[in-house]
Design an enzyme around this catalytic site. Structure first.
Site, mmCIF file in Angstrom:
data_model
loop_
_atom_site.group_PDB
_atom_site.id
_atom_site.type_symbol
_atom_site.label_atom_id
_atom_site.label_comp_id
_atom_site.label_asym_id
_atom_site.label_seq_id
_atom_site.Cartn_x
_atom_site.Cartn_y
_atom_site.Cartn_z
ATOM 1 N N HIS A 168 0.839 -1.217 0.000
ATOM 2 C CA HIS A 168 0.000 0.000 0.000
ATOM 3 C C HIS A 168 0.870 1.262 0.000
ATOM 4 C CE1 HIS A 168 -3.392 -2.656 1.138
ATOM 5 N NE2 HIS A 168 -2.498 -3.221 1.936
ATOM 6 N N SER A 223 15.172 19.678 -16.427
ATOM 7 C CA SER A 223 14.071 20.621 -16.610
ATOM 8 C C SER A 223 14.581 21.849 -17.360
ATOM 9 C CB SER A 223 13.541 21.041 -15.235
ATOM 10 O OG SER A 223 12.877 22.287 -15.319
ATOM 11 N N LYS A 231 17.256 19.841 -11.529
ATOM 12 C CA LYS A 231 16.461 18.633 -11.740
ATOM 13 C C LYS A 231 17.179 17.545 -12.520
ATOM 14 C CE LYS A 231 12.094 18.533 -11.379
ATOM 15 N NZ LYS A 231 11.462 17.454 -10.662
ATOM 16 N N GLU A 260 9.664 6.830 -17.192
ATOM 17 C CA GLU A 260 8.276 7.289 -17.342
ATOM 18 C C GLU A 260 7.756 6.912 -18.732
ATOM 19 O OE1 GLU A 260 8.755 11.110 -14.345
ATOM 20 O OE2 GLU A 260 9.166 11.353 -16.455
#
Ligand code: ARG
Length: 508
Positions: A178, A297, A303, A310
């Site tokens: 979870h 970024s 970043k 992804e």
């Protein structure tokens, strides 16, 4: 005459796309099959698959060669004429798909080119066959290669996972259910969990391969042919393991595409979980992805983003789209060939390409990732994740597990996880007896230590380093066998290619 055929439009390509690639209107479009009558009009481009057929161009040439050789061997085609046709096919191959004349599809365009080169006798190439068995054979011929590439990508990813698991059999990490800290585990165990799933993905791809690798050729339109064709011979020349027996089934069936793409969808689902875990671990500082697999970024200079994972995760969408596209296109089609089938195939190409590439990228990302042992060990016991181990220690000492669970739950509720005094106090209140009657202080404290907590979980398939090492050994052996199974199929295809070349050289 069409110009650029490099782009392979997907199932959603517009009629205009098609018109650019071999369906131009006008009476100058006389082709081998359509003559003048079915040459023009506004629907011509919409009906054409010529551009998309780039994908099966090489397959179609192989199918043509095998068919012509078989016709000659059976005495259906004169050897000289067979030689002329086979030479013309060599020229078509050398010129490439982009140089094909106009046509409704590659099959027709290649035939037109052969007739243009050989003359009327070139028209004998299409004896005893139809584009229906031809295209079904081409698709299987190409798709089997794609399935092997996909299977190879799963093998590479499994290698990367097992090699990291070997290095990190005893690297502690927090385990989650979870998305909450649950129990300490090992990085090796987590890695092996994905390798196990991918082993099934490899198996599914090889299963799909074996059902794909059957030849429809010789089924003709759907109802066989009066010519004395040798279907087994063309199957052999093309490296198929046998024929699709029933002629109507042979031209109609596309379930092999559904099965292969379903295997890809399962694989993509595995990849998506792997990606999500790694993305979270990178966020938490547990793992560093190599810069090659990250991006940055345009505004936030600090970043480092896990974009490759992804995108790998997103290919589950491509696979699901492909599967859905296939199933909805195929549903309700009557026997035998219907042109709907032309729009089914690109769904398979898109799904297999997207997921295979994602699998290769994931393999690279895993192979180059750095696991931060220190951060992982520090986090392994977070959130009193050793609680189950403490309850197990009490239960192993004779406390009923439910009572032990209640004791440790109260300790957790007090926010005193990891405190022996709290466990002892709560236990003695619940048990009405000294805790040492059941279990020693050392045993309870060991259960509170993430490393010994994990080491104790050495049940079969558990995360204890000893178990992980054994699991890596077993998995490596199975992986070797799978790699061999893929390789065997590649070698069989290569020797079929040589067989076909040798058979062709008898005539040219
Ligand atoms: N381009 C067609 C396809 O992809 C080839 C078969 C055409 N057959 C026919 N009867 N029109 O399915």
């Amino acid at each position: 005459m069409s110009e650029d055929r490099d782009g392979v439009p997907g199932p959603g390509s517009s009629p205009e796309d098609g018109a650019d690639h071999g369906g131009a209107a006008g009476s100058g479009d006389h082709t081998a099959v359509r003559g003048d009558r079915f040459a023009g009009g506004p629907a011509r481009g919409f009906m054409s698959s010529l551009a998309a057929d780039d994908r099966i161009f090489a397959a179609d040439l192989a199918v043509d060669r095998a068919h012509v050789v078989m016709l000659a061997e059976q005495g259906i085609l004169d050897p000289d004429e067979a030689g002329a046709i086979l030479s013309a096919l060599d020229d078509v191959a050398a010129a490439g798909h982009g140089s094909l004349p106009d046509g409704e599809d590659a099959h027709e365009a290649i035939e037109t080119a052969v007739i243009d080169s050989v003359g009327e006798a070139g028209g004998r190439m299409h004896t005893a066959r139809s584009r229906n068995d031809e295209v079904a054979t081409c698709i299987r011929h190409r798709f089997r290669e794609d399935l092997l590439s996909a299977a190879e990508a799963t093998v590479a990813l499994r290698e990367a996972l097992l090699s990291a698991a070997e290095d990190h059999a005893d690297t502690l990490m927090p385990g989650f259910t979870h998305a909450q800290p649950a129990q300490p585990t090992t990085v090796g165990h987590w890695l092996c969990s994905y390798e196990s799933a991918l082993a099934r993905d490899t198996a599914r791809l090889l299963d799909a391969y074996d059902r794909t690798n059957r030849s429809p050729l010789g089924a003709a339109a759907f109802a066989g042919t009066p010519f004395d064709v040798d279907r087994e011979r063309t199957a052999e020349l093309l490296g198929f393991d046998g024929v699709v027996d029933n002629a109507t089934d042979a031209v109609t069936a596309r379930d092999f595409l559904v099965e292969g793409v379903a295997a890809m969808a399962n694989l993509a689902t595995t990849l998506s979980g792997l990606s999500t875990d790694l993305i979270g671990f990178a966020r938490d500082g547990y793992v560093d992805l190599d810069d090659d697999y990250a991006s940055t970024s345009s505004i936030m200079p600090q970043k480092k983003n896990p974009d490759s994972l992804e995108l790998a995760r997103a290919t589950a969408g491509d696979a699901a789209a492909g599967l859905n596209g296939l199933l909805t296109t195929l549903k309700g089609l009557p026997r035998a060939y219907n042109r709907d089938l032309q729009r089914a195939t690109p769904h398979a190409w898109e799904a297999v390409d997207a997921v295979t590439e994602a699998t290769e990228i994931a393999a690279g990302a895993v192979a180059t990732a750095e696991w931060n042992r220190h951060e992982l060990a520090a986090a392994a016991g977070d959130g009193f994740s050793t609680a189950t181990g403490v309850a197990d220690a009490l239960a192993m000492g004779g406390v009923p597990f439910r009572t032990a669970h209640r004791i440790v739950a109260r300790v957790a509720e007090l926010g005193m996880g990891g405190d022996y005094g709290a466990v002892k106090a709560v236990a003695e209140e619940e048990l009405d007896e000294p805790l040492e009657t059941y279990v020693s202080r050392e045993t309870v404290e060991a259960a509170m230590d993430p490393a010994s907590n994990v080491a104790g979980r050495d049940s079969a398939g558990g995360p204890a380093p000893s178990e992980v090492e054994a699991a890596v050994d077993d998995a490596s052996e199975a992986l070797g066998a799978d790699a061999g199974a893929v390789e065997d199929r590649r070698i069989a295809l290569e020797s079929a290619e040589n067989r076909l070349d040798a058979a062709v050289s008898e005539y040219v």
